[in-house]
Design an enzyme around this catalytic site. Structure first.
Site, PDB file in Angstrom:
ATOM      1  N   LYS A  53     -10.137   6.285  -7.759  1.00 25.06           N
ATOM      2  CA  LYS A  53      -9.549   7.516  -7.224  1.00 25.06           C
ATOM      3  C   LYS A  53      -8.349   7.934  -8.077  1.00 25.06           C
ATOM      4  CE  LYS A  53      -6.037   6.689  -3.755  1.00 25.06           C
ATOM      5  NZ  LYS A  53      -5.049   7.721  -3.578  1.00 25.06           N
TER       6      LYS A  53
ATOM      7  N   LYS B  63      -1.293   8.482  -7.963  1.00 23.65           N
ATOM      8  CA  LYS B  63       0.044   8.743  -8.486  1.00 23.65           C
ATOM      9  C   LYS B  63       0.546   7.591  -9.325  1.00 23.65           C
ATOM     10  CE  LYS B  63       1.906  11.031  -4.426  1.00 23.65           C
ATOM     11  NZ  LYS B  63       2.518  10.668  -3.164  1.00 23.65           N
TER      12      LYS B  63
ATOM     13  N   LYS C 258      -4.063  -2.746  -2.648  1.00 32.06           N
ATOM     14  CA  LYS C 258      -2.686  -2.735  -3.167  1.00 32.06           C
ATOM     15  C   LYS C 258      -2.093  -4.127  -3.267  1.00 32.06           C
ATOM     16  CE  LYS C 258      -1.664   1.953  -2.752  1.00 32.06           C
ATOM     17  NZ  LYS C 258      -0.704   3.020  -2.792  1.00 32.06           N
TER      18      LYS C 258
END
Ligand code: ATP
Ligand code: LTN
Length: 327
Positions: A192, A195, A111
């Site tokens: 993956k 969202k 991230k």
């Protein structure tokens, strides 16, 4: 009775990866364990959130919890920020952790890579997650495979604390699903399903319309060899579709491979659209009944009170063992 605890961030777009990897297990486990499920709004602000959207998303996730089958008579359902002990324990754990171990967290590495400068909260995120888990004497934590490393860190932190200050925390265990602990993105089946991915067709959200589900599945990236066979390494796209199909249809992957021997990818995708849409209809119907009801807020308020009682007991023990005075 064993205790199960888990959480989902109110960041919108709850997708079938979240459902398969986490929520579906939440529902199953509430039948056999003392269950506590949280909406982790404090985690969501590790990246910027629009305050109005955050409020909406918090209630959306609460309504989705109930729509997929969580039962407030069996599980405590509450919002993280309504129990201040989460932040309090997170600080205490921060003071008993090392920057080295946090730097090794792959989620942080992934991230922060996307940003020029990483927010501090993104770095200390796993300590807040550990606090969530340890506050409730949790035995089992059902999460997707991407969170496994955070559970291992939580175990290390709890053991370290117990060794230093005396037995304070229960050591929790990771629980993943056998099928679908990591659902992949439909457009890039080596990533993956997420969202936050830019391409909305990379995921199927629980509140998607039948048309959107159809488009996402029909566009899903596959391969050119034409054989319907489960082989994650060489055929990640088809394997991912088979996994999703298996979870929503209750047929095993082997049964599906047999059923589709000699068929084309188009047929598999068409049938999968139907299977997914059939399951989402029921969830969505319940969702729209619950989302605007007063009942929802009442359930959350009740959840806060129950969670608070348990958290306070743990904090008393933590503070006593640490040497904080009580007046
Ligand atoms: P983002 O991808 O934007 O970071 P997220 O989809 O991981 O968000 P969370 O609220 O962080 O969303 O995750 C909720 C639960 O869903 C966690 O238990 C997580 O492990 C699980 N989960 C998330 N993505 C997947 C996936 N692709 N497959 C299986 N489980 C998943
Ligand atoms: N980090 C988790 C969400 C989360 C969680 C938790 C999961 C926050 N606190 C405690 C299990 C237990 C994620 O899904 N990204």
């Amino acid at each position: 009775m064993k205790r199960v605890f888990s959480g989902v961030q109110p960041t919108g777009n709850i997708h079938i990866g979240n459902y398969i990897g986490a929520l579906k297990q939440f529902v199953e486990l509430q039948e056999e364990m003392d269950a506590i499920y949280c909406i982790v709004d404090l985690h969501s602000i590790t990246v910027p959130q629009d305050p109005r959207a955050l409020k909406q998303h918090t209630l959306d996730v609460a309504a989705l919890y109930l729509s997929v089958g969580l039962d407030p008579n069996k599980a405590i359902i509450f919002v993280q920020s309504t129990v201040p002990a989460h932040s309090e324990l997170a600080w205490i754990l921060t003071c008993n952790s090392y920057t080295g171990e946090l730097s090794r967290m792959t989620q942080f590495k992934d991230k922060s890579k996307e940003r020029e400068s990483a927010p501090t909260g993104l770095f200390t995120y796993p300590l807040l997650m550990a606090a969530d888990i340890l506050l409730y004497d949790t035995d089992i934590v059902p999460v997707g495979n991407d969170q496994k490393q955070h559970i291992e860190l939580t175990r290390d932190l709890a053991e370290r604390f117990n060794n230093k200050y005396g037995k304070t925390f229960v050591i929790p265990e990771y629980r993943g699903t056998k099928v679908g602990a990591r659902i992949m993105a439909l457009d890039e089946p080596t990533n993956k399903m997420s969202k936050s991915a830019e391409n909305e067709y990379s995921r199927i959200s629980l509140l998607d319309t039948p048309e959107k589900v159809k488009k996402s599945i029909m566009r899903a990236t596959t391969d050119s060899d034409g054989e319907i066979r489960f082989d994650e390494k060489n055929k990640p796209g088809i394997s991912n579709l088979l996994t999703i199909y298996s979870v929503f249809s209750c047929l095993s992957i082997q049964e599906l491979e047999k059923k589709y021997t000699g068929c084309g990818y188009g047929q598999l995708k068409k049938d999968l659209v139907e299977v997914v849409n059939d399951s989402l209809v029921d969830i969505q119907k319940r969702y729209f009944d619950i989302r605007e009801s007063e009942e929802l807020k009442r359930i959350l308020k009740d959840g806060t009170e129950k969670a608070q009682t348990i958290a306070e007991k743990t904090m008393k023990r933590v503070k006593e063992n640490l040497g904080f005075i009580t007046l």
